[in-house]
Design a protein around this motif. Structure first.
Motif, PDB file in Angstrom:
ATOM      1  N   GLU B 193       0.869  -1.131  -0.001  1.00  0.00           N
ATOM      2  CA  GLU B 193       0.023   0.060   0.104  1.00  0.00           C
ATOM      3  C   GLU B 193       0.910   1.259   0.176  1.00  0.00           C
ATOM      4  OE1 GLU B 193      -3.816  -2.123   2.567  1.00  0.00           O
ATOM      5  OE2 GLU B 193      -2.097  -0.887   3.499  1.00  0.00           O
ATOM      6  N   SER B 351      -9.138  -5.384  -9.400  1.00  0.00           N
ATOM      7  CA  SER B 351      -8.281  -6.155  -8.662  1.00  0.00           C
ATOM      8  C   SER B 351      -6.993  -6.558  -9.450  1.00  0.00           C
ATOM      9  CB  SER B 351      -8.947  -7.427  -8.360  1.00  0.00           C
ATOM     10  OG  SER B 351      -9.155  -8.227  -9.383  1.00  0.00           O
ATOM     11  N   TYR B 354       0.508  -8.117  -7.328  1.00  0.00           N
ATOM     12  CA  TYR B 354       1.736  -7.543  -7.411  1.00  0.00           C
ATOM     13  C   TYR B 354       2.861  -8.661  -6.961  1.00  0.00           C
ATOM     14  CZ  TYR B 354       5.663  -4.226  -6.565  1.00  0.00           C
ATOM     15  OH  TYR B 354       6.984  -3.449  -6.914  1.00  0.00           O
ATOM     16  N   ALA B 395      -4.091  -3.946   0.054  1.00  0.00           N
ATOM     17  CA  ALA B 395      -3.162  -5.049  -0.311  1.00  0.00           C
ATOM     18  C   ALA B 395      -3.067  -6.104   0.791  1.00  0.00           C
ATOM     19  CB  ALA B 395      -1.865  -4.584  -0.665  1.00  0.00           C
ATOM     20  N   TRP B 422       1.109 -10.676  -3.791  1.00  0.00           N
ATOM     21  CA  TRP B 422       0.345  -9.826  -3.049  1.00  0.00           C
ATOM     22  C   TRP B 422      -0.942  -9.570  -4.023  1.00  0.00           C
ATOM     23  CZ3 TRP B 422       0.925  -7.099   1.633  1.00  0.00           C
ATOM     24  CH2 TRP B 422       2.279  -7.413   2.312  1.00  0.00           C
ATOM     25  N   VAL B 424      -4.110  -7.182  -4.915  1.00  0.00           N
ATOM     26  CA  VAL B 424      -4.460  -5.570  -4.506  1.00  0.00           C
ATOM     27  C   VAL B 424      -5.926  -5.409  -5.055  1.00  0.00           C
ATOM     28  CG1 VAL B 424      -2.150  -4.640  -4.504  1.00  0.00           C
ATOM     29  CG2 VAL B 424      -3.465  -4.814  -6.621  1.00  0.00           C
ATOM     30  N   SER B 426      -9.537  -2.868  -5.251  1.00  0.00           N
ATOM     31  CA  SER B 426     -10.221  -1.628  -4.880  1.00  0.00           C
ATOM     32  C   SER B 426     -11.555  -1.424  -5.261  1.00  0.00           C
ATOM     33  CB  SER B 426      -9.338  -0.420  -6.001  1.00  0.00           C
ATOM     34  OG  SER B 426     -10.379   0.968  -5.749  1.00  0.00           O
ATOM     35  N   PHE B 480      -3.133   1.236 -11.459  1.00  0.00           N
ATOM     36  CA  PHE B 480      -2.655   0.021 -11.039  1.00  0.00           C
ATOM     37  C   PHE B 480      -1.511  -0.484 -11.972  1.00  0.00           C
ATOM     38  CE2 PHE B 480      -6.133  -2.480  -8.227  1.00  0.00           C
ATOM     39  CZ  PHE B 480      -6.144  -1.557  -7.267  1.00  0.00           C
ATOM     40  N   PHE B 485       1.172  -3.189 -11.367  1.00  0.00           N
ATOM     41  CA  PHE B 485       0.463  -4.536 -10.941  1.00  0.00           C
ATOM     42  C   PHE B 485       0.089  -5.372 -12.011  1.00  0.00           C
ATOM     43  CE2 PHE B 485      -1.200  -1.651  -7.071  1.00  0.00           C
ATOM     44  CZ  PHE B 485       0.035  -1.595  -6.328  1.00  0.00           C
TER      45      PHE B 485
END
Lengths: 173, 570
Positions: B193, B351, B354, B395, B422, B424, B426, B480, B485
């Motif tokens: 993040e 989505s 990472y 994240a 990871w 991520v 939103s 992203f 990402f």
């Protein structure tokens, strides 16, 4: 540094716990409700099936942990009538296969014999039996991984972590 | 009144009545009782006392027979409540069931309700961002809805007032579109993040990634200890009710505080039928209530009445409060009562993954997440849609285990946790435009189990919402992608309006009594001793989670009401 913070947070958490009424920390261990979809014999078969899926090793297997009752409870309460019928017929079918192949009920079959039957279903072409096994396996994994034994002794569930660290090294092994 | 003779009228008379005990009702009650007014709080549901009535709060995961899933019988009987993310085995007892309070859906609308003392304050997601001056100026600048009768400077001291008492964690970020408040220590952003925050800062001038501002006590102050509340313990099972009082709820905070003054009477099981208007006195004199247990109608009296039933129920109460003076609902000279309902659009999410920081993970739990303040159309209109959106951002390090095989191999696989990339993600929180065509009204024929007309809800998305969804997906996907990402995907959940639980309006504030219901003090233009300070009062919705603003408006309106009462103006 982070370890110090963690210890400090834990102390605060324990302190706060001490201030709570007795019932709040003294939760009682629930027993699984006894709602039944299957007959007594079928229930024993189901317990044997979940034990074959996740067997006893140096730690208890799914059967011993009561996951059979969990699987049955979930299908009875949360699934539709088609899934319920699939559970009942699937359990009977596994038992019939055991009698045909080994001349004894699934419950009485040997550990390797039990596993062989389930592996054959897994690799076989009977779609309804595969669906049955898939459902029971998923629920067995869920019930086992969220059992008190596993969460307490193996995965070490923390009810009250009291902290969040946004970047810590991955534990090796 | 005729069929209620147990108590004298005097015994049923208070200085003030508050309808509803949720976030805004709790604040109204606290402020009224602290100022010395004998106050009656009417709550349609049962009593829920802090700690004592949180039956699942200390249950372990394995103690839930269905591991948080609800039996089919319950989900089948509650298709509306079941669509709420938080309706589950550990918290279903804090939701109103579909058959308790039926309503008419002219368009699909998920009306999520919590009928008990504390209302939805037990269940809320606890994000508490202030509005900025741009949010209050929006309708006038962009020519939609009506002009707000207040600006940021009017409410800023009241934000401070409620933040200090409620306990808000946050970071002072110095962003003019999202004013800083009276914050306790912030939660941490995790490494991915923080990385995203840096990348966005480098690539976009006016876009920010911050840690959410949330109603959690991270650093208890004396005022919180005085309430009997303690530090948040990061259990992240807030929807069960928190025995520490670690997050703000009416149950842990405002209601017991009001009770300690000796001025509060809490009356659960009291379904409000209507507000009584006296033609001769030209003001409201009390509230008609149906006792939920006995079904008996009774009346309570007071000099001032605060309507805090939650947005749509406050509309319902006013619509049902008819008299010869107000045949179309209390204070409804303008005809706008029930109209200009708006909400927040949460439909889309983005989505990704990472592949960096693979030697790191997180430890513990965080009852909060990252936040992307609105960046669209803030300083001027710049797109083909009005207003904008905020977004959540978070994240997490993915873990998984191999579920293949059967028997001992499966067992050992299950206990070998592997780390993936990871993940991520939103989700959008879009501002919707209040429109006359988005309305609630009373159904002419259908009644609820108490014989009160059912609420007819006609609220839907429009073209502006669709354009905004498209822009959110494009912009966040771009952010992203620019941050490196991978596997970036968007998703439209197609959720119904209402499922955001941020319904607002219908009793909007405004300067002109011809086009609004409430003045700058949340006071009905046409009935000065009735105040509405929950979501019903909102002229526009902004993009911020609304509860903090309801708290501030409630405290501000009580301050004004009590001063006016003492000056004999009410």
């Amino acid at each position: 540094m982070e370890r110090r913070v963690a210890l400090k947070s834990m102390a605060v958490a324990m302190g706060a716990m001490a201030g709570l009424p007795a019932w709040a920390s003294g939760w009682s261990k629930g027993t699984l409700p006894k709602g039944r979809l299957l007959s007594a014999d079928q229930s024993k078969n189901l317990a044997a099936i979940v034990e074959a899926i996740i067997p006893k090793t140096d730690t208890p297997g799914a059967g011993e942990l009561g996951v059979g009752d969990f699987v049955q409870k979930m299908v009875k309460d949360c699934y539709d009538s088609k899934a319920q019928a699939s559970l009942a017929s699937g359990v009977s079918n596994v038992d019939e296969q055991s009698i045909q192949r080994f001349g004894k009920s699934f419950v009485d079959a040997g550990k390797d014999q039990k596993l062989q039957i389930l592996q054959d279903i897994d690799k076989g072409s009977d779609a309804s039996q595969k669906a049955f096994l898939g459902m029971v396996k998923n629920l067995t994994i869920q019930g086992y991984m969220t059992s008190e034994y596993v969460m307490t002794n193996i995965t070490h569930y923390e009810m009250i972590p009291g902290r969040y660290h946004g970047c810590v090294p991955v534990k090796k092994g | 009144m005729a069929n209620f003779n147990i108590d004298s009228k005097k015994a049923r008379t208070y200085d003030a009545i508050v309808i509803g005990s949720g976030i805004s009702g709790g604040w109204s009650a606290k402020e009224l009782t602290e100022k010395g007014l004998k106050t009656l709080v009417l709550e349609r549901g049962r009593d829920v006392q802090h700690i004592k009535d949180y039956p699942t709060t200390n249950m372990m995961p394995w103690e839930f027979a269905h591991r948080e899933r609800l039996p089919k019988e319950i989900t089948d009987a509650n298709p509306i409540a079941s669509r709420c993310y938080n309706f589950k085995e550990s918290s279903a007892h804090f939701f109103a069931k579909d058959n308790e309070h039926p309503y008419v859906q002219e368009k699909p609308f998920d009306w999520i309700r919590g009928y008990q003392v504390g209302g939805k304050s037990l269940l809320w997601a606890r994000q508490t961002q202030r509005w900025s001056k741009y949010d209050f100026e929006g309708p006038a600048r962009d020519k939609f809805a009506v002009e707000w009768p207040i600006g940021y400077d009017d409410i800023a001291p009241w934000y401070s007032h409620v933040e200090k008492f409620a306990g808000i964690t946050g970071n002072k970020d110095g962003i003019d579109t999202l004013p800083d408040g009276e914050f306790l220590a912030p939660h941490d952003l995790n490494c991915v993040e923080k990385y995203f925050k840096e990348q966005v800062g480098k690539q976009y001038k006016d876009r920010h990634i911050i840690i959410g501002r949330a109603a959690h006590i991270t650093d208890p102050q004396q005022i919180h200890l005085d309430q009997g509340r303690a530090k948040c313990q990061h259990r992240v099972i807030c929807e069960r009710g928190c025995p520490f009082g670690g997050y703000f709820s009416s149950n842990s905070s405002t209601i017991p505080w009001a009770m300690k003054t000796g001025n509060l009477t809490m009356r659960p099981h009291s379904v409000v039928h209507s507000i009584i208007y006296d033609d001769k006195k030209q003001k409201a004199t009390g509230v008609r209530v149906i006792d939920a247990n006995t079904k008996q109608m009774m009346e309570f009296y007071a000099d001032i009445i605060f309507v805090n039933a939650a947005a749509l129920n406050s509309n319902l109460v006013l619509l049902n409060s008819t008299s010869s003076r107000f045949p179309n609902g209390l204070g409804n000279d303008s005809g706008v009562l029930g109209k200009y309902v708006a909400f927040h659009n949460y439909r889309a999410s983005v989505s990704g993954e990472y592949e960096g920081f693979l030697d790191s993970t997180t430890d513990g739990k965080r009852p909060n997440s990252g936040y992307i303040p609105r960046f669209r159309n803030v300083y001027k209109q710049e797109t083909d849609f009005l207003r904008g959106y905020a977004a959540g951002f978070g994240a997490n390090r993915n873990t998984y285990s191999d579920r293949n095989g059967l028997g001992e191999s499966l067992k050992s696989n299950l206990h070998e946790t592997k780390y993936g990339n990871w993940s991520v993600g939103s989700h959008m929180m879009g501002e919707t435009i209040p429109k006359e065509s988005n309305y609630v009204a009373l159904d002419k024929d259908l009644k609820d189990p108490f014989g009160i007309a059912q609420l007819k809800i006609s609220v839907g998305y429009d073209d502006n919402d669709e354009k905004m969804i498209k822009d959110y997906v494009e912009q966040v996907s771009e952010m992203f992608t620019n941050a490196g990402f991978k596997n970036v995907k968007s998703h439209d959940g197609n959720r119904n309006p209402g499922n955001d639980i941020h319904e607002m309006g219908g009793v909007r504030m405004g300067k002109d009594p011809k086009t609004s219901m409430l003045n700058q003090w949340n006071q009905l233009h046409a009935c000065k001793n009735v105040f509405v300070t929950d979501g019903a009062c909102m002229t526009s919705t902004s993009t911020q989670n609304p509860s903090l603003t309801y708290m501030a408006l409630s405290a501000r309106a009580v301050d004004y009401a009590v001063k006016q009462m003492k000056a004999k103006n009410l």
